[in-house]
Enzyme design. Structure first.
Site, PDB file in Angstrom:
ATOM      1  CE1 TYR A 130     -23.184 -42.614   4.002  1.00 17.92           C
ATOM      2  CE2 TYR A 130     -23.888 -44.710   3.078  1.00 17.92           C
ATOM      3  CZ  TYR A 130     -22.936 -43.941   3.717  1.00 17.92           C
ATOM      4  OH  TYR A 130     -21.725 -44.493   4.056  1.00 17.92           O
ATOM      5  CD1 TRP A 159     -19.546 -44.606   0.064  1.00 20.85           C
ATOM      6  CD2 TRP A 159     -17.494 -44.153  -0.700  1.00 20.85           C
ATOM      7  NE1 TRP A 159     -18.673 -44.722   1.111  1.00 20.85           N
ATOM      8  CE2 TRP A 159     -17.407 -44.458   0.673  1.00 20.85           C
ATOM      9  CE3 TRP A 159     -16.329 -43.835  -1.401  1.00 20.85           C
ATOM     10  CZ2 TRP A 159     -16.200 -44.449   1.364  1.00 20.85           C
ATOM     11  CZ3 TRP A 159     -15.133 -43.833  -0.714  1.00 20.85           C
ATOM     12  CH2 TRP A 159     -15.072 -44.126   0.649  1.00 20.85           C
TER      13      TRP A 159
HETATM   14  N1  LIG Z   1     -24.802 -55.973   4.084  1.00 23.31           N
HETATM   15  C1  LIG Z   1     -24.028 -54.900   4.030  1.00 23.31           C
HETATM   16  N2  LIG Z   1     -24.502 -53.755   3.506  1.00 23.31           N
HETATM   17  C2  LIG Z   1     -23.725 -52.663   3.451  1.00 23.31           C
HETATM   18  C3  LIG Z   1     -22.399 -52.695   3.936  1.00 23.31           C
HETATM   19  C4  LIG Z   1     -21.914 -53.924   4.491  1.00 23.31           C
HETATM   20  O1  LIG Z   1     -20.752 -54.026   4.955  1.00 23.31           O
HETATM   21  N3  LIG Z   1     -22.755 -54.996   4.509  1.00 23.31           N
HETATM   22  N4  LIG Z   1     -21.631 -51.567   3.897  1.00 23.31           N
HETATM   23  C5  LIG Z   1     -22.333 -50.304   3.963  1.00 23.31           C
HETATM   24  C6  LIG Z   1     -21.418 -49.197   3.721  1.00 23.31           C
HETATM   25  S1  LIG Z   1     -20.097 -49.068   4.803  1.00 23.31           S
HETATM   26  C7  LIG Z   1     -21.619 -48.274   2.765  1.00 23.31           C
HETATM   27  S2  LIG Z   1     -20.582 -46.911   2.714  1.00 23.31           S
HETATM   28  C8  LIG Z   1     -22.741 -48.368   1.805  1.00 23.31           C
HETATM   29  C9  LIG Z   1     -22.365 -47.948   0.397  1.00 23.31           C
HETATM   30  O2  LIG Z   1     -23.472 -47.640  -0.329  1.00 23.31           O
HETATM   31  P1  LIG Z   1     -23.431 -46.603  -1.562  1.00 23.31           P
HETATM   32  O3  LIG Z   1     -22.420 -45.549  -1.308  1.00 23.31           O
HETATM   33  O4  LIG Z   1     -24.824 -46.177  -1.822  1.00 23.31           O
HETATM   34  O5  LIG Z   1     -22.896 -47.532  -2.732  1.00 23.31           O
HETATM   35  P2  LIG Z   1     -22.242 -47.152  -4.131  1.00 23.31           P
HETATM   36  O6  LIG Z   1     -22.341 -48.383  -4.949  1.00 23.31           O
HETATM   37  O7  LIG Z   1     -20.900 -46.578  -3.963  1.00 23.31           O
HETATM   38  O8  LIG Z   1     -23.258 -46.093  -4.719  1.00 23.31           O
HETATM   39  C10 LIG Z   1     -22.892 -44.824  -5.123  1.00 23.31           C
HETATM   40  C11 LIG Z   1     -23.768 -44.423  -6.295  1.00 23.31           C
HETATM   41  O9  LIG Z   1     -23.509 -43.071  -6.601  1.00 23.31           O
HETATM   42  C12 LIG Z   1     -23.432 -42.915  -8.003  1.00 23.31           C
HETATM   43  N5  LIG Z   1     -22.632 -41.717  -8.309  1.00 23.31           N
HETATM   44  C13 LIG Z   1     -21.290 -41.599  -8.308  1.00 23.31           C
HETATM   45  N6  LIG Z   1     -20.941 -40.346  -8.669  1.00 23.31           N
HETATM   46  C14 LIG Z   1     -22.075 -39.657  -8.884  1.00 23.31           C
HETATM   47  C15 LIG Z   1     -22.338 -38.319  -9.274  1.00 23.31           C
HETATM   48  O10 LIG Z   1     -21.450 -37.502  -9.520  1.00 23.31           O
HETATM   49  N7  LIG Z   1     -23.646 -37.956  -9.365  1.00 23.31           N
HETATM   50  C16 LIG Z   1     -24.676 -38.829  -9.128  1.00 23.31           C
HETATM   51  N8  LIG Z   1     -25.906 -38.380  -9.234  1.00 23.31           N
HETATM   52  N9  LIG Z   1     -24.437 -40.116  -8.777  1.00 23.31           N
HETATM   53  C17 LIG Z   1     -23.161 -40.522  -8.657  1.00 23.31           C
HETATM   54  C18 LIG Z   1     -22.802 -44.207  -8.471  1.00 23.31           C
HETATM   55  O11 LIG Z   1     -23.033 -44.449  -9.840  1.00 23.31           O
HETATM   56  C19 LIG Z   1     -23.478 -45.225  -7.546  1.00 23.31           C
HETATM   57  O12 LIG Z   1     -24.665 -45.708  -8.105  1.00 23.31           O
HETATM   58  O13 LIG Z   1     -23.238 -49.723   1.776  1.00 23.31           O
HETATM   59  C20 LIG Z   1     -23.567 -50.217   3.061  1.00 23.31           C
HETATM   60  N10 LIG Z   1     -24.224 -51.499   2.940  1.00 23.31           N
HETATM   61  N1  LIG Z   2     -12.116 -52.411  -2.442  1.00 27.79           N
HETATM   62  C1  LIG Z   2     -12.967 -51.744  -1.651  1.00 27.79           C
HETATM   63  N2  LIG Z   2     -12.482 -51.010  -0.629  1.00 27.79           N
HETATM   64  C2  LIG Z   2     -13.355 -50.364   0.197  1.00 27.79           C
HETATM   65  C3  LIG Z   2     -14.749 -50.393  -0.007  1.00 27.79           C
HETATM   66  C4  LIG Z   2     -15.236 -51.185  -1.107  1.00 27.79           C
HETATM   67  O1  LIG Z   2     -16.456 -51.281  -1.328  1.00 27.79           O
HETATM   68  N3  LIG Z   2     -14.316 -51.834  -1.893  1.00 27.79           N
HETATM   69  N4  LIG Z   2     -15.600 -49.702   0.839  1.00 27.79           N
HETATM   70  C5  LIG Z   2     -15.034 -48.651   1.675  1.00 27.79           C
HETATM   71  C6  LIG Z   2     -15.954 -48.310   2.769  1.00 27.79           C
HETATM   72  S1  LIG Z   2     -17.258 -47.263   2.442  1.00 27.79           S
HETATM   73  C7  LIG Z   2     -15.806 -48.766   4.032  1.00 27.79           C
HETATM   74  S2  LIG Z   2     -16.950 -48.343   5.224  1.00 27.79           S
HETATM   75  C8  LIG Z   2     -14.686 -49.609   4.392  1.00 27.79           C
HETATM   76  C9  LIG Z   2     -15.175 -50.833   5.171  1.00 27.79           C
HETATM   77  O2  LIG Z   2     -14.211 -51.325   6.014  1.00 27.79           O
HETATM   78  P1  LIG Z   2     -14.613 -52.526   7.002  1.00 27.79           P
HETATM   79  O3  LIG Z   2     -15.932 -52.288   7.579  1.00 27.79           O
HETATM   80  O4  LIG Z   2     -13.480 -52.736   7.917  1.00 27.79           O
HETATM   81  O5  LIG Z   2     -14.696 -53.707   5.919  1.00 27.79           O
HETATM   82  P2  LIG Z   2     -15.503 -55.079   5.860  1.00 27.79           P
HETATM   83  O6  LIG Z   2     -15.150 -55.654   4.529  1.00 27.79           O
HETATM   84  O7  LIG Z   2     -16.937 -54.901   6.194  1.00 27.79           O
HETATM   85  O8  LIG Z   2     -14.890 -55.993   6.989  1.00 27.79           O
HETATM   86  C10 LIG Z   2     -13.499 -56.149   7.189  1.00 27.79           C
HETATM   87  C11 LIG Z   2     -13.178 -57.541   7.665  1.00 27.79           C
HETATM   88  O9  LIG Z   2     -13.980 -57.873   8.795  1.00 27.79           O
HETATM   89  C12 LIG Z   2     -14.299 -59.249   8.742  1.00 27.79           C
HETATM   90  N5  LIG Z   2     -15.476 -59.521   9.582  1.00 27.79           N
HETATM   91  C13 LIG Z   2     -16.780 -59.520   9.237  1.00 27.79           C
HETATM   92  N6  LIG Z   2     -17.551 -59.796  10.313  1.00 27.79           N
HETATM   93  C14 LIG Z   2     -16.711 -59.971  11.355  1.00 27.79           C
HETATM   94  C15 LIG Z   2     -16.898 -60.271  12.741  1.00 27.79           C
HETATM   95  O10 LIG Z   2     -18.015 -60.437  13.228  1.00 27.79           O
HETATM   96  N7  LIG Z   2     -15.789 -60.351  13.524  1.00 27.79           N
HETATM   97  C16 LIG Z   2     -14.541 -60.184  13.018  1.00 27.79           C
HETATM   98  N8  LIG Z   2     -13.522 -60.287  13.859  1.00 27.79           N
HETATM   99  N9  LIG Z   2     -14.335 -59.920  11.727  1.00 27.79           N
HETATM  100  C17 LIG Z   2     -15.402 -59.803  10.905  1.00 27.79           C
HETATM  101  C18 LIG Z   2     -14.488 -59.516   7.272  1.00 27.79           C
HETATM  102  O11 LIG Z   2     -14.285 -60.880   6.989  1.00 27.79           O
HETATM  103  C19 LIG Z   2     -13.414 -58.632   6.639  1.00 27.79           C
HETATM  104  O12 LIG Z   2     -12.226 -59.335   6.422  1.00 27.79           O
HETATM  105  O13 LIG Z   2     -13.988 -50.093   3.246  1.00 27.79           O
HETATM  106  C20 LIG Z   2     -13.708 -49.084   2.286  1.00 27.79           C
HETATM  107  N10 LIG Z   2     -12.846 -49.664   1.261  1.00 27.79           N
HETATM  108 MO   LIG Z   3     -18.741 -47.263   4.145  1.00 33.12          MO
END
Ligand SMILES: Nc1nc2c(c(=O)[nH]1)N[C@H]1C(S)=C(S)[C@@H](COP(=O)(O)OP(=O)(O)OC[C@H]3O[C@@H](n4cnc5c(=O)[nH]c(N)nc54)[C@H](O)[C@@H]3O)O[C@H]1N2
Ligand SMILES: Nc1nc2c(c(=O)[nH]1)N[C@H]1C(S)=C(S)[C@@H](COP(=O)(O)OP(=O)(O)OC[C@H]3O[C@@H](n4cnc5c(=O)[nH]c(N)nc54)[C@H](O)[C@@H]3O)O[C@H]1N2
Ligand SMILES: [Mo]
Length: 829
Positions: free
Chosen positions: A159, A161
């Site tokens: 899983y 990005w």
């Molecule tokens: N505590 C906490 N944990 C969270 C979250 C949170 O809100 N709180 N958010 C969660 C969410 S919503 C998400 S989506 C995940 C994100 O988790 P990930 O999607 O696993 O995070 P990334 O850092 O984007 O990792 C992508 C990796 O893919 C590699 N990559 C990019 N392009 C390529 C390619 O072409 N080939 C290969 N082989 N590798 C490549 C990049 O170098 C990078 O190391 O984290 C989750 N974890």
């Molecule tokens: N720059 C940037 N943009 C991204 C990403 C990134 O890594 N970097 N990740 C992308 C991905 S994979 C995803 S899934 C989306 C994530 O999108 P979201 O899941 O919506 O993003 P978060 O940053 O987890 O949270 C958004 C807001 O929720 C607030 N929040 C946290 N906990 C609570 C709560 O219990 N209650 C309330 N009311 N608010 C709370 C946080 O303070 C924050 O301001 O973003 C995408 N966009």
């Molecule tokens: Mo995500």
């Protein structure tokens, strides 16, 4: 008409899941429109020479300046209305010291074979090997494990990005390689919306979290009160799953300019709140369902709810009311009750109900509120609240769950859909989005439980299944040693694997915990094709190769082709096509579709050599799209995909599952720990938002870090009141800890976070003081050392990254240096 190839195709099986834009795509009768191919003949040249070459990334489309075979600068595409400030980090990532240069194998594994000294993973003792040797090892090991233990002993549900591009989609390529070789264990769902995407089909008949909401122009014209509920669109719209169009930014400018009232409900006064100068309400984290119930109670008791809407378009409100009033359990969910849980004053809660009901109100829900224990309830309750307000399907009212993501709400252009490489057997049409291919599937965030409990039963969405006995894990395009929760528990579970294989282009924590590490190219070292705008679908972009592969890196495609070759399945994998052959075939398929829409696209070579994105027109109809309008206009003809065809406030399907942690109507349930919780041990809630200057862990190893790191560590926002009690000053180095783990961070004191909460963004690189040792101090600040790994409930089994309580103390002694931004010993870094 679901648009398969633009679903967010996170399925490792190649299964696409993003279902959206039904309205906009159905607008066939456009008349002959010619997509504007912008002036051809730009200064592009092949890799190696001096040129400015157009390509794209999760951060946007840009021209890369190449001098003497090296990228020396990035210039944003001129049509990008708000280029991301992260582009300099993208450039830096190409030549970062953390770049993986050569194939590497962990010494113990190389010398003693699979399963050797698995507690030694993460110590950084790697040996460089040749590509031939590395590919032989991988092919042999895949073959050994499959023969000995069967395909369900191989986990390839990678899983994460991975980079955009319809061909070099490494996760789909992995599943393709393993499918032609007999199958594997895959995963369903994602970490983003894991809870909401499972419950919403029962509630509104579709996942909704990835669908086009009422478009921004309609919001700007009609919305009177725009509520960002746990959403930070100014930060999170910077990126796209494909290449972002950034259309949300001019739209948000227009909202601000018009003076539309904006309210942010968030423990943090986030960038969005500050951008709009919005009203800020800061409930205790994880208590949003209680707050929503308090509002709903006021609506009901003051007769402000829309009884006609509820009667015509919903089912089960009558079963929900006794819970709301307390008739069924003796606890009225009134404003006072809610106030005690969420710490928003009862008068404010009542006032919110009255304001929501008297104004055209858009509830723009983010996703953090469902990345929590019992996270399913949040979006269910938000839909219920919107239904009580009766504005669903009206211009500018109702709810929208993608205003903060990938520029959802940008009107959709009427172009064709670009197909891409597929993972193997195609799923039956219409059933793609939650299923996954492979031989077996687990819910994505249960990977650690799977390793801990081979053969044990678990519940998931009405189904009982047994965890497979996995011996080998293969990860591409993701960073589980960042994204998964409860790092130390994970570390121990990972020791059960015989073999862990990773492709990446940088030394992520995941790569550092692998047995075999294969260096892949970045997007800028290969040719590809992609759409611009996950929702806008405004252009097709040639992602042209900018430079030759750096060091010994190879394309994931070529790596898998070589592995398949060794296993005798090379032809099945490549179908005899090369890189440009595939890209051309995707473009030609789009061209045929376009012709069906009476649009003429240029021949491939003209498009490819133009060095310009190919634009598609946006219809007036798309600019007026209103989510659920057709359902509102005719609920029988356009019934929702739920059991009743209506919005379900009570679900008989969920009732039948009899889950103690997911009742059949929206319900407040105590999470295992929370701020103010009855049995909670630690005093501070950790908000782990998505970072402003990274995409998760991507770009953490670049120059951008200098703009935010404090004493070289990940920043931790803290309210001055909480700091004072602990003798902590702004800029101090602190230790953040709980029973699950510990890490260092640099403190930033600010009133922009409510007392009782601290914020450390997800995505900081895990930097163990003692590699491989569970419980060791993380020197840089990976927040998932502290979060819980439990599932949201038996329904979705999604991750709870936002469920974490901890404490903070000033760090005493000599701070250990951060090591993770250098390559491991012996890795040629
Ligand atoms: N505590 C906490 N944990 C969270 C979250 C949170 O809100 N709180 N958010 C969660 C969410 S919503 C998400 S989506 C995940 C994100 O988790 P990930 O999607 O696993 O995070 P990334 O850092 O984007 O990792 C992508 C990796 O893919 C590699 N990559 C990019 N392009 C390529 C390619 O072409 N080939 C290969 N082989 N590798 C490549 C990049 O170098 C990078 O190391 O984290 C989750 N974890
Ligand atoms: N720059 C940037 N943009 C991204 C990403 C990134 O890594 N970097 N990740 C992308 C991905 S994979 C995803 S899934 C989306 C994530 O999108 P979201 O899941 O919506 O993003 P978060 O940053 O987890 O949270 C958004 C807001 O929720 C607030 N929040 C946290 N906990 C609570 C709560 O219990 N209650 C309330 N009311 N608010 C709370 C946080 O303070 C924050 O301001 O973003 C995408 N966009
Ligand atoms: Mo995500």
């Amino acid at each position: 008409m679901p648009n398969e190839n633009n679903y967010r195709d996170t399925g490792a099986s190649g299964v696409s899941r993003r279902r959206f834009i039904q309205g906009a795509l159905a607008t066939g009768a456009l008349g002959a429109a010619s997509p504007a191919l912008l002036a051809a003949g730009a200064r592009a040249q092949g890799a190696g020479g001096n040129a400015e070459i157009l390509t794209g990334s999760h951060w946007g489309a840009f021209y890369a300046k190449v001098e003497g075979g090296r990228v020396t600068g990035l210039r944003p595409w001129e049509k990008d209305p708000r280029p991301s400030h992260m582009l300099p980090g993208v450039l830096d990532s190409i030549y970062s010291p953390t770049r993986i240069r050569y194939p590497m194998v962990r010494r113990a594994w190389l010398e003693h074979g699979p399963g050797a000294d698995t507690a030694g993973r993460g110590k950084g003792d790697f040996v460089r090997v040749s590509w031939e040797k590395a590919l032989d090892l991988v092919a042999k090991e895949l073959d050994r494990v499959r023969r000995k233990h069967g395909p369900t002993s191989i986990f390839a549900g990678s899983y994460g990005w991975k980079s955009p591009g319809k061909l070099h989609n490494c996760q789909t390529l992995l599943s393709r390689a393993l499918t032609v070789n007999g199958g594997f264990v895959s995963r369903s769902g994602d970490y983003s919306t894991g809870a909401a995407q499972v419950i919403l089909p029962y509630v509104v008949g579709s996942i909704d979290v990835y669908e086009q909401p009422t478009v921004w122009p309609v919001v700007v014209e009609h919305t009177e009160l725009l509520v960002f509920w746990g959403a930070d669109p100014v930060v999170t719209n910077q990126i796209g799953w494909q290449v972002p169009d950034h259309g949300a930014f001019p739209a948000m400018d227009a909202v601000k300019q018009k003076g539309i009232k904006v309210l942010c409900i968030d423990p943090v006064r986030n960038d969005t709140c500050r951008f709009f100068g919005a009203e800020w309400l800061a409930p205790r984290p994880q208590t949003d369902v209680a707050l929503m119930l308090g509002i709903a109670h006021t609506l009901y008791t003051e007769n402000l709810h829309d009884a006609k809407f509820l009667a015509r378009y919903t089912t089960g409100f009558d079963r929900f009311v006794p819970y709301l009033t307390g008739k069924s359990d003796g606890v009225p969910k009134d404003a006072k009750w809610a106030s005690e849980i969420c710490e928003i004053p009862a008068d404010t809660i009542r006032d919110l109900a009255r304001r929501f009901a008297s104004k055209r109100t858009m509830l723009a829900g983010g996703w953090s509120i469902q990345r929590q224990h019992h996270g399913e309830q949040a979006h269910w309750m938000m839909v219920t609240l919107a239904a009580m307000l009766g504005q669903i399907g009206l211009p500018g009212g109702g709810y929208g769950f993608t205003y903060h993501y990938a520029n959802g709400g940008s009107p959709t252009a009427t172009g064709p859909v670009l197909p891409g490489i597929v993972g193997g057997a195609k799923p039956p049409p219409g059933s793609e989005w939650l299923e996954a291919g492979g031989t077996e599937t687990i819910p994505v965030a249960r990977v650690v439980e799977m390793l801990e409990n081979p053969g044990k039963p678990y519940d998931h969405n009405g189904r009982r299944a047994n965890y497979p006995d996995v011996r080998l894990a293969y990860w591409v395009g993701g960073n589980p040693f960042m994204h998964h929760q409860d790092r130390n528990r994970m570390l121990k579970a990972w020791q059960k694997l015989d073999t862990f294989i990773v492709h990446d282009f940088q030394w992520t924590a995941t790569a550092r915990h692998a047995d075999i590490v294969l260096p892949c190219t970045t997007s800028y070292e290969r040719n590809d094709i992609e759409g611009i705008g996950d929702y806008a679908m405004s252009h097709i972009l040639a992602m042209r190769k900018v430079i030759d592969p750096v060091y010994e890196s190879r394309n994931d495609y070529d790596i898998f082709a070589s592995i398949c070759e060794r296993l005798g399945t090379g032809k099945a994998f490549t179908e005899g096509r090369d890189e440009m052959g595939w890209i051309r075939s995707f473009y030609e398929a789009a061209r045929v579709q376009a012709r069906g829409k009476r649009m003429e696209m240029p021949v491939f070579d003209v498009f490819w050599n133009s060095n310009k994105p190919l634009a598609f027109p946006i219809s007036e109809e798309a600019k007026g799209y209103i989510r659920h309008k057709s359902f509102r206009d005719d609920p029988l003809l356009n019934a929702l995909g739920t059991a009743s065809g209506r919005i379900e406030i009570y679900s008989s399907n969920i009732a039948r599952m009899k889950y103690d942690d997911c009742p059949p109507h929206p319900t407040w349930m105590e999470p295992i720990e929370r701020l103010g919780g009855p049995t909670t041990k630690y005093p501070l809630h950790i908000v782990s938002s998505h970072p402003k200057s990274r995409l998760h862990s991507q770009l953490c190893g670049t120059v951008l870090r200098e703009s935010y790191a404090i004493q070289g560590r990940e920043p931790c926002l803290m309210n001055p009141e909480d700091a004072r009690r602990r003798g902590i000053a702004d800029g101090d180095l602190v230790r953040v800890f709980n029973d699950r783990g510990q890490m260092l961070a640099g403190v930033r004191l600010t009133d922009d976070i409510r007392p009782g909460a601290i914020r450390v963004c997800e995505g900081a690189w895990y930097d163990p003081a003692e590699g491989g040792k569970p419980g060791t101090l993380c020197r840089y600040g990976d927040v998932n050392n502290l979060t819980t790994g439990i599932g949201t409930s038996k329904l979705a089994q999604a991750n709870c990254g936002h469920t974490a309580m901890a404490d903070v103390e000033k760090f005493k002694g000599t701070p250990p240096p951060v090591e993770v931004f250098k390559a491991p010993r012996g890795a040629g870094g």
